[in-house]
Enzyme design. Structure first.
Site, PDB file in Angstrom:
ATOM      1  N   GLY A  68      10.626 -51.897 -18.146  1.00 20.25           N
ATOM      2  CA  GLY A  68      11.850 -51.476 -17.472  1.00 20.25           C
ATOM      3  C   GLY A  68      12.974 -51.084 -18.416  1.00 20.25           C
ATOM      4  N   SER A  69      14.180 -51.377 -17.975  1.00 22.85           N
ATOM      5  CA  SER A  69      15.398 -50.895 -18.623  1.00 22.85           C
ATOM      6  C   SER A  69      15.551 -51.370 -20.062  1.00 22.85           C
ATOM      7  CB  SER A  69      16.588 -51.373 -17.801  1.00 22.85           C
ATOM      8  OG  SER A  69      17.748 -51.435 -18.578  1.00 22.85           O
ATOM      9  N   SER A  70      16.339 -50.596 -20.821  1.00 25.40           N
ATOM     10  CA  SER A  70      16.633 -50.952 -22.209  1.00 25.40           C
ATOM     11  C   SER A  70      17.637 -52.098 -22.290  1.00 25.40           C
ATOM     12  CB  SER A  70      17.173 -49.739 -22.952  1.00 25.40           C
ATOM     13  OG  SER A  70      18.331 -49.249 -22.300  1.00 25.40           O
ATOM     14  N   GLY A  71      18.124 -52.560 -21.141  1.00 25.36           N
ATOM     15  CA  GLY A  71      18.987 -53.741 -21.128  1.00 25.36           C
ATOM     16  C   GLY A  71      18.203 -55.035 -21.342  1.00 25.36           C
TER      17      GLY A  71
END
Lengths: 141, 423
Positions: A68-71
């Protein structure tokens, strides 16, 4: 329930140094950081995830890796700041999200195992992670 | 990991404490990856500003502490110098102009502005969008970048031929101050070749089509590199933006090839290079319908919020919404927000698009989106969106029901208050 008298020994590569022991939380599904976990209580919130509603805080988290996200790293970083990080991370698929996330969560982390951790470790098992020595000891509970 | 003399000097403090902390993090990170060395980068896209309640306590001690702890993973608060590499801020938590409409606490927008003043002073370009490639940061072919934002990373690699891994808040902070990032993954040519094949049998032409194909692609290939061939048309910036965001959400796709269209694939042979398709998948009408159904997380057809602009809309997308809403009024129970970069919003205003959307009762937002900000209009229960990525994330984050469909289906729901859908 059967109890193994001799712990099972698995070898792997240390990604983040350190030694810790605790209870395993195992999933064969990758985990999202941003949008996948609540960084305030360490729970999985992704609606289609098999661990939805469960918390990894203080657990030896055994999972394939990040998705998923780069967060990802920032959210696991916040679980450390909020005191709800996993005690250790054992993962099988190396990615930049996973490596950076493990580094900033600053808990012992390992990968590249000589055994299939998903069949060797079950949720609730007692696990000793020694990322310095490159060993994982599993005692069935 | 091998370090050059310059990098060793950075590590040892020749560039000051912040650069040393940055190099320390890059070494820990590079060793964790098993990287052999670092590579120079002059193109960093990261998340540097403070805009969420979770960082408030840290921000109270000053913005240097925010950067030190959250962008460098340093326990010591260090003085932050000018960025060494060209650096931009990605999407952020609060719309600088529409913060009250978002329901943001005035103290939060003050904190965001103070942090933006701090990083702006140090050379961070405040693009404040998930699509920096729409507003001036277009990597050249082969350029080594250090980007966050999964939808931007897949666009950089797949659509532009730039080279980046999915970086994070800490590694982009360290890259910005050192001009270095681990030489690993997609920085190496041999890791960029296709290893999965997708044969597209059903026509893929519209935005909806490209979003559904992207969602299917991620589901099928997870983190691998697909090569897509078949009944594909209408390839352009917005289609690839939508496709990539969807593929990066349902899987972890960071690189893809569409032979004849994307820069590292003049042919299928070039796309696969020294690699080969270890698995093949077929995208047909049944797969398309299955993806459409998977993206629905709502049961109640009474819709109260239409979310458009994920990833942030292009100027043409904003114009299209203005056209569809022209002379009409949204249903009184429905809010409609369009999200676009601040720079594009300025053009949209000048083109009359913003006024036409507002005349219909909609709003044009910038800098953020509901999934990032976790802010929706008050009392929202059921949303509709034309973004597969937003449909994937927002229901879980905001605890709402979500419909996914074409822009036209979303606008119709906005006007009638009822979801009809596309099938």
């Amino acid at each position: 329930m059967s109890t193994l008298t001799t712990p099972l020994l698995i070898r792997g590569r240390g990604v983040v140094a350190g030694r810790v022991e605790g209870e395993a939380l195992v999933t064969t599904q990758t985990i999202s950081g941003w949008g996948g976990i609540n960084e305030r209580d360490g729970s999985i919130i992704e609606r289609r995830h098999e661990l939805v509603g469960q918390s990894f805080a203080g657990k030896i988290l055994v999972f394939p890796g990040a998705k998923g996200s780069s967060g990802w790293s920032a959210f696991f970083h916040m679980t450390r700041i909020n005191g709800v990080a996993p005690a250790a991370m054992l993962f099988t698929r190396m990615t930049t999200k996973m490596a950076l996330g493990a580094v900033v969560t600053r808990v012992p982390a390992m990968t590249d195992f000589d055994a299939d951790v998903f069949s060797a470790i079950r949720t609730g098992d007692h696990v000793v992670v020694d990322a310095d020595a490159g060993t994982v000891e599993v005692t069935r509970r | 990991m091998q370090l050059t003399d310059t990098e060793k000097a950075m590590r040892d403090g020749a560039g000051g404490e912040a650069v040393a902390a940055a190099m320390d993090l890059l070494i820990r990170y590079g060793n964790a990856l098993g990287a052999e060395r670092l590579v120079e980068t002059d193109n960093v896209a990261g998340a540097f500003n403070a805009s969420t309640p979770s960082v408030r306590k840290i921000a109270e001690n000053g913005m240097a502490e925010v950067f030190s702890r959250l962008n460098l993973d340093s326990d010591k608060t260090v003085e932050i110098p000018q960025m060494a590499a060209r650096t931009c801020q990605l999407i952020t938590g609060i719309d600088d102009q529409n913060w009250a409409l978002q329901g943001a606490d005035p103290q939060m927008i003050e904190m965001q502005r103070a942090s933006e003043a701090f990083v702006g002073q140090r050379g961070v370009n405040l693009m404040a969008t998930c699509t920096p490639y729409q507003v001036g940061n277009v990597p050249t072919f082969g350029e080594h970048c250090a980007w966050m934002e999964s939808s931007a990373v897949i666009y950089c690699n797949g659509a532009l031929g730039g080279r980046t891994n999915v970086e994070g808040k800490e590694s982009t902070g360290a890259a910005a101050l050192t001009g270095r990032i681990p030489y690993w993954g997609y920085h190496l040519t041999e890791n960029r070749y296709g290893n999965r094949h997708i044969r597209v049998d059903v026509p893929v032409r519209s935005m909806l089509d490209w979003g559904l194909l992207g969602y299917f692609t991620g589901e099928m290939v997870e983190e691998n590199i697909p090569v897509l061939e078949g009944n594909l048309s209408g390839v352009d910036l917005v289609k690839l933006k939508h496709f990539g965001a969807a593929a990066a959400s349902s899987g972890g796709v960071e690189m893809y090839h569409i032979p004849g269209h994307t820069p590292e694939a003049r042919s299928a042979e070039e796309a696969f290079g020294t690699s080969r398709a270890e698995e093949s998948h077929v995208y047909d009408a049944a797969a398309r319908k299955k993806m459409y159904d998977t993206l629905q997380s709502a049961e109640d057809r009474k819709v109260d919020f239409i979310m458009l602009g994920c990833p942030h809309n292009s100027i043409e997308q904003v114009g299209r919404i203005a056209h569809l809403l022209d002379g009409k009024r949204l249903h009184p129970d429905v809010a409609l927000w369009v999200h676009t970069p601040r720079a594009i919003r300025t053009v949209a205003e000048r083109s009359g698009y913003v006024a036409r959307i507002e005349a219909a009762g909609g709003k044009v937002m910038s800098d953020t989106c509901p999934a990032i900000s976790r802010r929706l209009p008050e009392g929202v229960r059921v949303i509709a969106t034309d973004s597969a990525k937003q449909a994937h994330y927002l229901p879980a984050i905001a605890k709402v029901q979500g419909w996914f469909g074409s822009l036209e289906a979303c606008i119709e729901a906005g006007l009638t208050g009822t979801w009809k859908g596309d099938f």
